[in-house]
Motif scaffolding. Structure first.
Motif, PDB file in Angstrom:
ATOM      1  N   ASP A   1      13.189  -5.979  37.357  1.00 62.06           N
ATOM      2  CA  ASP A   1      13.047  -7.439  37.396  1.00 62.06           C
ATOM      3  C   ASP A   1      12.187  -7.868  38.581  1.00 62.06           C
TER       4      ASP A   1
ATOM      5  N   ARG B   1       8.485  -6.973  37.684  1.00 59.00           N
ATOM      6  CA  ARG B   1       7.798  -7.853  36.731  1.00 59.00           C
ATOM      7  C   ARG B   1       7.552  -9.243  37.318  1.00 59.00           C
TER       8      ARG B   1
ATOM      9  N   GLY C   1       9.854  -8.355  30.271  1.00 60.01           N
ATOM     10  CA  GLY C   1      10.973  -7.441  30.453  1.00 60.01           C
ATOM     11  C   GLY C   1      11.261  -6.547  29.263  1.00 60.01           C
TER      12      GLY C   1
END
Length: 96
Positions: free
Chosen positions: A6, A9, A43
Protein backbone atom coordinates in the motif's frame (compact mmCIF):
# COMPACT_ATOMS: atom_id res chain seq x y z
CA UNK A 1 0.91 -5.20 10.27
CA UNK A 2 2.52 -2.70 7.91
CA UNK A 3 1.44 -2.97 4.31
CA UNK A 4 4.49 -2.13 2.24
CA UNK A 5 2.52 -2.69 -0.95
CA UNK A 6 0.00 0.00 0.00
CA UNK A 7 2.86 2.38 0.79
CA UNK A 8 4.51 1.46 -2.50
CA UNK A 9 1.45 2.10 -4.65
CA UNK A 10 0.65 5.41 -2.91
CA UNK A 11 4.27 6.54 -3.27
CA UNK A 12 4.33 5.49 -6.91
CA UNK A 13 1.31 7.70 -7.57
CA UNK A 14 2.79 10.54 -5.45
CA UNK A 15 6.08 10.63 -7.37
CA UNK A 16 4.31 10.12 -10.72
CA UNK A 17 2.08 13.11 -10.06
CA UNK A 18 4.99 15.12 -8.66
CA UNK A 19 6.70 14.71 -12.04
CA UNK A 20 3.41 15.61 -13.79
CA UNK A 21 3.40 12.18 -15.44
CA UNK A 22 0.17 10.52 -16.45
CA UNK A 23 0.07 6.75 -16.10
CA UNK A 24 0.72 6.61 -19.83
CA UNK A 25 3.77 8.89 -19.53
CA UNK A 26 5.26 6.66 -16.83
CA UNK A 27 4.47 3.55 -18.88
CA UNK A 28 6.42 4.96 -21.83
CA UNK A 29 9.37 5.99 -19.63
CA UNK A 30 9.43 2.65 -17.77
CA UNK A 31 8.81 0.54 -20.88
CA UNK A 32 5.70 -1.16 -19.52
CA UNK A 33 1.97 -1.05 -20.16
CA UNK A 34 -0.36 1.68 -19.02
CA UNK A 35 -2.64 -1.05 -17.64
CA UNK A 36 0.15 -2.38 -15.42
CA UNK A 37 0.58 0.99 -13.73
CA UNK A 38 -3.16 1.37 -13.28
CA UNK A 39 -3.42 -2.10 -11.78
CA UNK A 40 -0.50 -1.49 -9.42
CA UNK A 41 -1.90 1.84 -8.24
CA UNK A 42 -5.31 0.21 -7.74
CA UNK A 43 -3.74 -2.56 -5.66
CA UNK A 44 -4.63 -5.39 -8.01
CA UNK A 45 -1.10 -6.29 -9.15
CA UNK A 46 2.28 -6.33 -7.41
CA UNK A 47 5.31 -5.25 -9.44
CA UNK A 48 8.40 -7.32 -10.06
CA UNK A 49 11.81 -6.18 -8.86
CA UNK A 50 12.72 -5.26 -12.45
CA UNK A 51 9.59 -3.12 -12.76
CA UNK A 52 10.33 -1.34 -9.48
CA UNK A 53 13.79 -0.49 -10.80
CA UNK A 54 12.34 0.81 -14.07
CA UNK A 55 9.88 3.01 -12.17
CA UNK A 56 12.58 4.47 -9.97
CA UNK A 57 14.76 5.22 -12.99
CA UNK A 58 11.88 6.81 -14.90
CA UNK A 59 10.89 8.91 -11.88
CA UNK A 60 14.54 9.77 -11.11
CA UNK A 61 14.32 8.61 -7.50
CA UNK A 62 16.00 5.99 -5.38
CA UNK A 63 14.02 2.71 -5.36
CA UNK A 64 13.74 2.91 -1.56
CA UNK A 65 11.68 6.09 -1.94
CA UNK A 66 8.91 4.02 -3.49
CA UNK A 67 8.57 2.20 -0.17
CA UNK A 68 9.49 4.92 2.33
CA UNK A 69 8.96 8.35 0.83
CA UNK A 70 12.09 10.51 0.67
CA UNK A 71 14.14 8.00 2.65
CA UNK A 72 17.13 8.52 0.38
CA UNK A 73 17.46 12.21 1.25
CA UNK A 74 20.42 13.11 3.38
CA UNK A 75 20.02 14.74 6.78
CA UNK A 76 21.47 17.95 5.33
CA UNK A 77 18.87 17.99 2.55
CA UNK A 78 16.04 17.39 5.01
CA UNK A 79 17.27 20.16 7.33
CA UNK A 80 17.49 22.60 4.41
CA UNK A 81 13.96 21.77 3.24
CA UNK A 82 12.60 22.13 6.76
CA UNK A 83 14.27 25.52 7.16
CA UNK A 84 12.82 26.72 3.87
CA UNK A 85 9.31 25.46 4.62
CA UNK A 86 9.25 26.64 8.22
CA UNK A 87 10.47 30.06 7.13
CA UNK A 88 7.57 30.33 4.65
CA UNK A 89 5.02 29.33 7.30
CA UNK A 90 6.42 31.81 9.80
CA UNK A 91 6.32 34.58 7.18
CA UNK A 92 2.68 33.75 6.38
CA UNK A 93 1.71 33.83 10.06
CA UNK A 94 3.54 37.07 10.76
CA UNK A 95 2.31 38.84 7.64
CA UNK A 96 -1.35 37.82 8.08
Amino acid sequence: MVSYFDDFRMNLKFYREQRSFSQFDLAVQADCSNALIGNIEAGRVKPSFETIMKFSEALQIHPADLFLRETSKSNAQMRQELKENIGKVIDEIVLN
